[in-house]
Design a protein around this motif. Structure first.
Motif, PDB file in Angstrom:
ATOM      1  N   GLU A 166       0.831  -1.206   0.000  1.00  0.00           N
ATOM      2  CA  GLU A 166       0.000   0.000   0.000  1.00  0.00           C
ATOM      3  C   GLU A 166       0.871   1.264   0.000  1.00  0.00           C
ATOM      4  OE1 GLU A 166      -3.183  -0.339  -0.439  1.00  0.00           O
ATOM      5  OE2 GLU A 166      -3.456   1.856  -0.459  1.00  0.00           O
ATOM      6  N   ILE A 167       1.913   1.242   0.836  1.00  0.00           N
ATOM      7  CA  ILE A 167       2.810   2.407   0.943  1.00  0.00           C
ATOM      8  C   ILE A 167       3.547   2.641  -0.387  1.00  0.00           C
ATOM      9  CG2 ILE A 167       4.782   3.396   2.189  1.00  0.00           C
ATOM     10  CD1 ILE A 167       2.501   3.086   4.072  1.00  0.00           C
ATOM     11  N   ILE A 168       3.969   1.538  -1.017  1.00  0.00           N
ATOM     12  CA  ILE A 168       4.653   1.675  -2.317  1.00  0.00           C
ATOM     13  C   ILE A 168       3.692   2.298  -3.336  1.00  0.00           C
ATOM     14  CG2 ILE A 168       5.582   0.351  -4.289  1.00  0.00           C
ATOM     15  CD1 ILE A 168       6.810  -1.576  -2.145  1.00  0.00           C
ATOM     16  N   LYS A 169       2.451   1.849  -3.309  1.00  0.00           N
ATOM     17  CA  LYS A 169       1.428   2.403  -4.214  1.00  0.00           C
ATOM     18  C   LYS A 169       1.274   3.908  -4.002  1.00  0.00           C
ATOM     19  CE  LYS A 169      -1.564  -1.563  -5.040  1.00  0.00           C
ATOM     20  NZ  LYS A 169      -2.704  -2.288  -4.474  1.00  0.00           N
ATOM     21  N   GLU A 170       1.306   4.319  -2.742  1.00  0.00           N
ATOM     22  CA  GLU A 170       1.077   5.738  -2.431  1.00  0.00           C
ATOM     23  C   GLU A 170       2.257   6.631  -2.814  1.00  0.00           C
ATOM     24  OE1 GLU A 170      -1.699   4.728   1.449  1.00  0.00           O
ATOM     25  OE2 GLU A 170       0.140   5.886   1.750  1.00  0.00           O
ATOM     26  N   ASN A 171       3.449   6.016  -2.923  1.00  0.00           N
ATOM     27  CA  ASN A 171       4.639   6.834  -3.107  1.00  0.00           C
ATOM     28  C   ASN A 171       5.297   6.727  -4.484  1.00  0.00           C
ATOM     29  OD1 ASN A 171       5.540   8.327  -0.489  1.00  0.00           O
ATOM     30  ND2 ASN A 171       4.671   6.356   0.159  1.00  0.00           N
ATOM     31  N   LEU A 172       4.736   5.894  -5.352  1.00  0.00           N
ATOM     32  CA  LEU A 172       5.336   5.760  -6.682  1.00  0.00           C
ATOM     33  C   LEU A 172       4.293   6.028  -7.757  1.00  0.00           C
ATOM     34  CD1 LEU A 172       7.566   2.577  -6.302  1.00  0.00           C
ATOM     35  CD2 LEU A 172       8.340   4.907  -6.682  1.00  0.00           C
ATOM     36  N   PRO A 173       4.753   6.501  -8.935  1.00  0.00           N
ATOM     37  CA  PRO A 173       3.810   6.692 -10.031  1.00  0.00           C
ATOM     38  C   PRO A 173       3.174   5.354 -10.427  1.00  0.00           C
ATOM     39  CG  PRO A 173       6.064   7.377 -10.671  1.00  0.00           C
ATOM     40  CD  PRO A 173       6.139   6.871  -9.283  1.00  0.00           C
ATOM     41  N   GLN A 174       1.911   5.429 -10.798  1.00  0.00           N
ATOM     42  CA  GLN A 174       1.100   4.254 -11.119  1.00  0.00           C
ATOM     43  C   GLN A 174       1.853   3.190 -11.938  1.00  0.00           C
ATOM     44  OE1 GLN A 174      -2.095   3.590 -10.084  1.00  0.00           O
ATOM     45  NE2 GLN A 174      -1.875   1.627 -11.172  1.00  0.00           N
ATOM     46  N   LYS A 175       2.502   3.638 -13.014  1.00  0.00           N
ATOM     47  CA  LYS A 175       3.116   2.666 -13.934  1.00  0.00           C
ATOM     48  C   LYS A 175       4.346   1.974 -13.332  1.00  0.00           C
ATOM     49  CE  LYS A 175       5.860   6.158 -16.276  1.00  0.00           C
ATOM     50  NZ  LYS A 175       6.323   6.808 -17.446  1.00  0.00           N
ATOM     51  N   MET A 176       4.869   2.513 -12.249  1.00  0.00           N
ATOM     52  CA  MET A 176       6.042   1.912 -11.610  1.00  0.00           C
ATOM     53  C   MET A 176       5.678   0.966 -10.460  1.00  0.00           C
ATOM     54  SD  MET A 176       8.462   3.030 -13.395  1.00  0.00           S
ATOM     55  CE  MET A 176       9.819   2.375 -12.430  1.00  0.00           C
ATOM     56  N   VAL A 177       4.396   0.951 -10.093  1.00  0.00           N
ATOM     57  CA  VAL A 177       3.987   0.229  -8.889  1.00  0.00           C
ATOM     58  C   VAL A 177       4.202  -1.282  -8.997  1.00  0.00           C
ATOM     59  CG1 VAL A 177       2.002  -0.411  -7.455  1.00  0.00           C
ATOM     60  CG2 VAL A 177       2.412   1.994  -8.017  1.00  0.00           C
ATOM     61  N   ASP A 178       3.665  -1.907 -10.048  1.00  0.00           N
ATOM     62  CA  ASP A 178       3.705  -3.370 -10.153  1.00  0.00           C
ATOM     63  C   ASP A 178       5.121  -3.921 -10.052  1.00  0.00           C
ATOM     64  OD1 ASP A 178       1.043  -3.493 -10.261  1.00  0.00           O
ATOM     65  OD2 ASP A 178       0.884  -3.938 -12.428  1.00  0.00           O
ATOM     66  N   ILE A 179       6.003  -3.335 -10.829  1.00  0.00           N
ATOM     67  CA  ILE A 179       7.365  -3.851 -10.879  1.00  0.00           C
ATOM     68  C   ILE A 179       8.070  -3.652  -9.523  1.00  0.00           C
ATOM     69  CG2 ILE A 179       8.511  -1.782 -11.824  1.00  0.00           C
ATOM     70  CD1 ILE A 179       9.960  -3.896 -13.711  1.00  0.00           C
ATOM     71  N   ASN A 180       7.760  -2.529  -8.867  1.00  0.00           N
ATOM     72  CA  ASN A 180       8.399  -2.274  -7.576  1.00  0.00           C
ATOM     73  C   ASN A 180       7.816  -3.156  -6.463  1.00  0.00           C
ATOM     74  OD1 ASN A 180      10.586  -0.121  -7.585  1.00  0.00           O
ATOM     75  ND2 ASN A 180       9.041   0.782  -8.935  1.00  0.00           N
ATOM     76  N   VAL A 181       6.552  -3.479  -6.573  1.00  0.00           N
ATOM     77  CA  VAL A 181       5.964  -4.414  -5.601  1.00  0.00           C
ATOM     78  C   VAL A 181       6.651  -5.778  -5.760  1.00  0.00           C
ATOM     79  CG1 VAL A 181       3.869  -5.713  -5.032  1.00  0.00           C
ATOM     80  CG2 VAL A 181       3.755  -3.226  -5.349  1.00  0.00           C
ATOM     81  N   LYS A 182       6.865  -6.174  -7.011  1.00  0.00           N
ATOM     82  CA  LYS A 182       7.565  -7.432  -7.265  1.00  0.00           C
ATOM     83  C   LYS A 182       8.977  -7.387  -6.691  1.00  0.00           C
ATOM     84  CE  LYS A 182       5.350  -8.891 -11.552  1.00  0.00           C
ATOM     85  NZ  LYS A 182       5.499  -8.635 -12.985  1.00  0.00           N
ATOM     86  N   ALA A 183       9.648  -6.243  -6.903  1.00  0.00           N
ATOM     87  CA  ALA A 183      11.020  -6.091  -6.398  1.00  0.00           C
ATOM     88  C   ALA A 183      11.027  -6.167  -4.873  1.00  0.00           C
ATOM     89  CB  ALA A 183      11.602  -4.762  -6.864  1.00  0.00           C
ATOM     90  N   PHE A 184      10.036  -5.548  -4.263  1.00  0.00           N
ATOM     91  CA  PHE A 184       9.937  -5.565  -2.800  1.00  0.00           C
ATOM     92  C   PHE A 184       9.756  -7.000  -2.295  1.00  0.00           C
ATOM     93  CE2 PHE A 184       7.359  -5.531   1.071  1.00  0.00           C
ATOM     94  CZ  PHE A 184       8.163  -4.749   1.892  1.00  0.00           C
ATOM     95  N   GLN A 185       8.843  -7.717  -2.937  1.00  0.00           N
ATOM     96  CA  GLN A 185       8.584  -9.108  -2.518  1.00  0.00           C
ATOM     97  C   GLN A 185       9.813  -9.989  -2.738  1.00  0.00           C
ATOM     98  OE1 GLN A 185       5.038  -9.414  -4.781  1.00  0.00           O
ATOM     99  NE2 GLN A 185       3.698  -8.868  -3.049  1.00  0.00           N
ATOM    100  N   LYS A 186      10.519  -9.719  -3.806  1.00  0.00           N
ATOM    101  CA  LYS A 186      11.750 -10.463  -4.086  1.00  0.00           C
ATOM    102  C   LYS A 186      12.765 -10.219  -2.946  1.00  0.00           C
ATOM    103  CE  LYS A 186      13.902 -12.844  -7.326  1.00  0.00           C
ATOM    104  NZ  LYS A 186      13.341 -13.948  -8.094  1.00  0.00           N
ATOM    105  N   GLY A 187      12.863  -8.956  -2.544  1.00  0.00           N
ATOM    106  CA  GLY A 187      13.777  -8.601  -1.451  1.00  0.00           C
ATOM    107  C   GLY A 187      13.406  -9.288  -0.147  1.00  0.00           C
ATOM    108  N   MET A 188      12.105  -9.472   0.070  1.00  0.00           N
ATOM    109  CA  MET A 188      11.627 -10.155   1.282  1.00  0.00           C
ATOM    110  C   MET A 188      12.019 -11.633   1.284  1.00  0.00           C
ATOM    111  SD  MET A 188       9.596  -8.276   3.438  1.00  0.00           S
ATOM    112  CE  MET A 188       8.204  -9.206   4.062  1.00  0.00           C
ATOM    113  N   GLU A 189      12.183 -12.180   0.067  1.00  0.00           N
ATOM    114  CA  GLU A 189      12.490 -13.617  -0.028  1.00  0.00           C
ATOM    115  C   GLU A 189      13.985 -13.908   0.082  1.00  0.00           C
ATOM    116  OE1 GLU A 189      10.873 -14.595  -3.856  1.00  0.00           O
ATOM    117  OE2 GLU A 189       8.842 -14.062  -3.217  1.00  0.00           O
ATOM    118  N   LEU A 190      14.814 -12.878  -0.148  1.00  0.00           N
ATOM    119  CA  LEU A 190      16.259 -13.141  -0.227  1.00  0.00           C
ATOM    120  C   LEU A 190      16.882 -13.380   1.151  1.00  0.00           C
ATOM    121  CD1 LEU A 190      17.254 -10.532  -2.951  1.00  0.00           C
ATOM    122  CD2 LEU A 190      17.175 -12.988  -3.240  1.00  0.00           C
TER     123      LEU A 190
END
Lengths: 190, 582
Positions: A166-190
């Protein structure tokens, strides 16, 4: 939580540390913490070493910490981790991006890029080395390295009470959200 | 509504809430974002980038005389530039409230000295207010305008890097619609003739006495009694450091109104604690006055007067407590700030560094980085404008002493308008045998891209007259003004050579935009090393570009950083660097 937690984010100008600290602090404020954040602008942005400090807890006074006081050091660049490691508490954690950016003295052959940084860090501190660049490429954009590191930081601190997507959605432009959410989740898995 | 805000953002918000309608500044770290955020309120606040801090202060002073609540903001050294009007305005007093924001830079994160501008309040006889976080930065600024108007006095609002660039939570308020005070012609008040000034100096001293009385009861100064063994008098961000270290194990007199000092309040606090400590960053500004008033205290005996403080330093100084620090066994290379890949300044500095028997006086801006190895293209850096006028003095000295060295004086486009222009006039007027060089990159670079009189845009986003540096120089009397693309090394060299033998006033303007300007199309052309042709001579490393590096016995160019400026390509004697991606 009575005790104030201290986060130190370091790297090289242009690596996206400011955006990470913006998302991080927005999440912490939403979770109800008192938050202070300090950064240095100006000279530092021209390819120099940069650092941002984030402090959160019930009541935070000082916006900055001294040496030996960070709970966690997140380094966006390998050598920078070694430069700032003295700011960690003796039992502090390191999250280090296994990524090298040679500084000018190294590039022009006046100095050597240090060898064995991660091994040296690991000997003294609880160290997690991640390859944020590889993870970002897997996600589809090398420029999401910083958000991969945010994911790793959130995991290391166990900051699960915040809805980070939700926070990523609020702070990034719409078109950048999906890829950054994926990047965030990837970081959580590492 | 609550919001996480930097101190600078909070100051802009405070100006909005205080009913400010005029704001002017010249960019300078750590003050720059104050005016950048002022634009958030452009419907009700007129704000501008002035050519320099003196102009900014005078615009705000004029606004204040005319009846508007007005603000001028600048970094600490900027106040030196603005000092002239400020000192006299403190005599005249205000109409609409007037606040001068001074953003000091303890530890010199991005500054050429570490001056403590609190002394300006005492020196110029202004009131002074110092916030300790973003909430106070906003709230105290509103109070600063009330005090300015109530006591007919300019207020110095003094902040530091850790106030400006730290974020903390702010509870927002509403804008006070104070309107404009009527402007009434008043020669006795606003014309600083000697006769008026003599009379006004008496008024100024009375004003300060009244203010001291007020300070003793002002809500900006707060007493917190806990254990009274240790009493801490502190202000600004030092209060946060003290609280971090002592928590509720000490009593505090926390000052927000710091000039004139509330001496009765301090005396009372001192009498109630066993020992009074003064914790203040940099100079013993409060301590000296407190000791002079006969109140015993301990300050700089323990607290360092060099560099910024932090909780660790305070704990060490006051309690002799040392924090356990662990290091790792790695030899780290330095990471100095550098000219960016594709920086237009690189070409000029490379060319000039190869000229024998030259001296280059530098100035404040990105181009100061031209002094760093491997370019080492600058000999001096003092302040804005000195790039030209100190060069004039060096040239005259060499002339008098019979030394045959050619002097160049370097400024940027923004610093040319700031105060380089007056030095350029001096050269023509007083027959300086030196060459002024304006490195015009079409923006104010180092502080993060602010508009200036040469860019054709204003702070508020409007189109503006683009003041032509070349025409300005011609009109001053330069017979030759050479305009050159600094990244065309052949042309750059030719111009420098021509300037060195010119017998007439000769100026150089290098023109090429900063590669970081928003909206510029990123270059698709990159430079690449042809490995089979590379003789490993390392010439390309001499341009000091972060994209060019030497690894495992050969030169390489980092494609992700290269912007194809071709400077490295031109220095390669073996044609081993090519352009790709056209």
């Amino acid at each position: 939580m009575k005790e104030t937690k201290n986060i130190l984010l370091v790297g090289v100008g242009g690596q996206g540390i400011i955006l990470v600290s913006k998302i991080l602090t927005a999440g912490l404020v939403k979770a109800g913490y008192d938050v202070k954040m300090s950064e240095v602008h100006g000279m530092a942005q021209r390819g120099g070493s940069v650092s941002t400090q984030v402090r959160y807890g019930e009541k935070v006074y000082s916006p900055i910490i001294g040496r030996g006081q960070a709970d966690i050091l997140v380094s966006f660049e390998k050598m920078e981790a070694a430069r700032w490691v003295e700011y960690l508490k003796p039992d502090g954690k390191v999250v280090v991006n296994n990524y090298e950016i040679p500084s000018l003295p190294i590039a022009i052959g006046k100095a050597e890029y240090p060898q064995g940084v991660i091994e040296a860090l690991d000997k003294v501190f609880k160290t997690t080395a991640i390859d944020a660049g590889k993870a970002a490429i897997e996600v589809g954009n090398i420029r999401t390295q910083n958000i991969v590191l945010l994911g790793a930081l959130v995991k290391a601190l166990g900051l699960n009470e915040v809805d980070w997507v939700e926070i990523i959605k609020e702070n990034l432009p719409q078109k950048m959200v999906d890829i950054n959410v994926k990047a965030f989740q990837k970081g959580m898995e590492l | 509504m609550k919001k996480l805000m930097s101190g600078n953002e909070a100051i802009a918000r405070g100006a909005y809430e205080a009913g400010v309608t005029i704001a002017a500044a010249y960019p300078g770290t750590p003050s720059t974002e104050i005016l950048e955020h002022m634009v958030d309120y452009k419907d009700v606040i007129y704000s501008e980038w002035a050519p320099n801090e003196k102009v900014a202060a005078e615009v705000a002073i004029g606004g204040s005389i005319a009846g508007s609540r007005s603000l001028a903001a600048m970094k600490h050294v900027g106040v030196n530039v603005a000092a002239d009007p400020i000192f006299t305005y403190a005599y005249l007093g205000v109409n609409g409230g007037f606040v001068l924001v001074s953003a000091d830079d303890p530890s010199m994160h991005s500054s050429q000295n570490e001056q403590d501008n609190r002394y300006y309040a005492k020196f110029a006889k202004m009131a002074m207010i110092e916030p300790s976080d973003s909430q106070e930065a906003k709230d105290f600024l509103v109070e600063a305008y009330n005090i300015s108007e109530q006591f007919d006095i300019p207020v110095l609002f003094r902040v530091t890097t850790r106030i400006c660039h730290s974020k903390s939570i702010v509870e927002l308020g509403e804008r006070q619609e104070v309107g404009h005070k009527p402007y009434i012609k008043n020669i006795n008040k606003y014309v600083a003739t000697p006769a008026n000034a003599k009379r006004l100096h008496v008024v100024v001293e009375e004003r300060l006495k009244a203010l001291e009385k007020f300070a003793n009861t002002s809500a900006l100064n707060k007493v917190e009694y806990n254990d009274t063994k240790i009493g801490i008098l502190t202000a600004s961000v030092s209060y946060q450091y003290a609280k971090e270290v002592f928590g509720d194990k000490a009593s505090y007199l926390k000052l927000g109104f710091t000039y004139p000092l509330p001496m009765d309040l301090i005396r009372e606090f001192a009498s109630k604690v066993d020992t009074l400590y003064v914790i203040e960053e940099l100079e013993p500004f409060m301590e000296e006055q407190i000791k002079a008033a006969g109140i015993k205290c301990i300050g700089k005996e323990l607290i360092p007067n060099i560099y910024e403080l932090n909780p660790d330093i305070v704990a060490k100084a006051m309690l002799n407590e040392t924090t356990e620090v662990k290091s790792v066994d790695v030899e780290i290379a330095a990471r100095p700030p550098v000219l960016c890949p594709g920086c237009p300044h690189r070409g000029f500095f490379y060319a000039i560094s190869k000229k024998k028997n030259t001296v280059v006086a530098g100035d404040i801006g990105c181009y100061t980085l031209g002094a760093m190895p491997p370019l080492e293209g600058i000999d001096t850096c003092i302040c804005m404008g000195a790039g030209i006028s100190a060069a004039m003095g060096m040239a005259k000295s060499f002339e008098v002493s019979g030394r045959d060295t050619k002097v160049f004086g370097v400024v940027g486009d923004s610093t040319f308008f700031h105060s380089g222009i007056t030095g350029a006039i001096d050269i023509v007027y007083n027959k300086g045998k030196m060459v002024p060089v304006v490195l015009d990159n079409r923006i104010t670079g180092m502080t993060g891209h602010q508009e200036n009189p040469g860019t054709g845009k204003t702070l508020m986003g409007e189109d503006a007259v683009e003041i032509d540096i070349v025409e300005v120089l011609k009109s001053i009397g330069y017979k030759k003004v050479a305009v050159v693309d600094p990244c065309d090394l052949k042309a750059m060299n030719a111009v420098i050579d021509e300037s060195m033998v010119s017998t007439e006033p000769y100026a150089i303007v290098t023109k090429r935009p900063c590669i970081l300007i928003k909206g510029l199309e990123p270059s698709k052309v990159k430079c690449q090393v042809k490995t089979d042709k590379c003789k490993k001579c390392k010439m390309c490393l001499k341009v000091g570009c972060p994209a060019v590096f030497f690894k495992d016995g050969a030169s390489y160019i980092d494609k992700s950083m290269c912007v194809g400026c071709e400077v490295c390509m031109q220095v390669c004697k073996f044609d081993a660097i090519e352009k790709v991606g056209e």
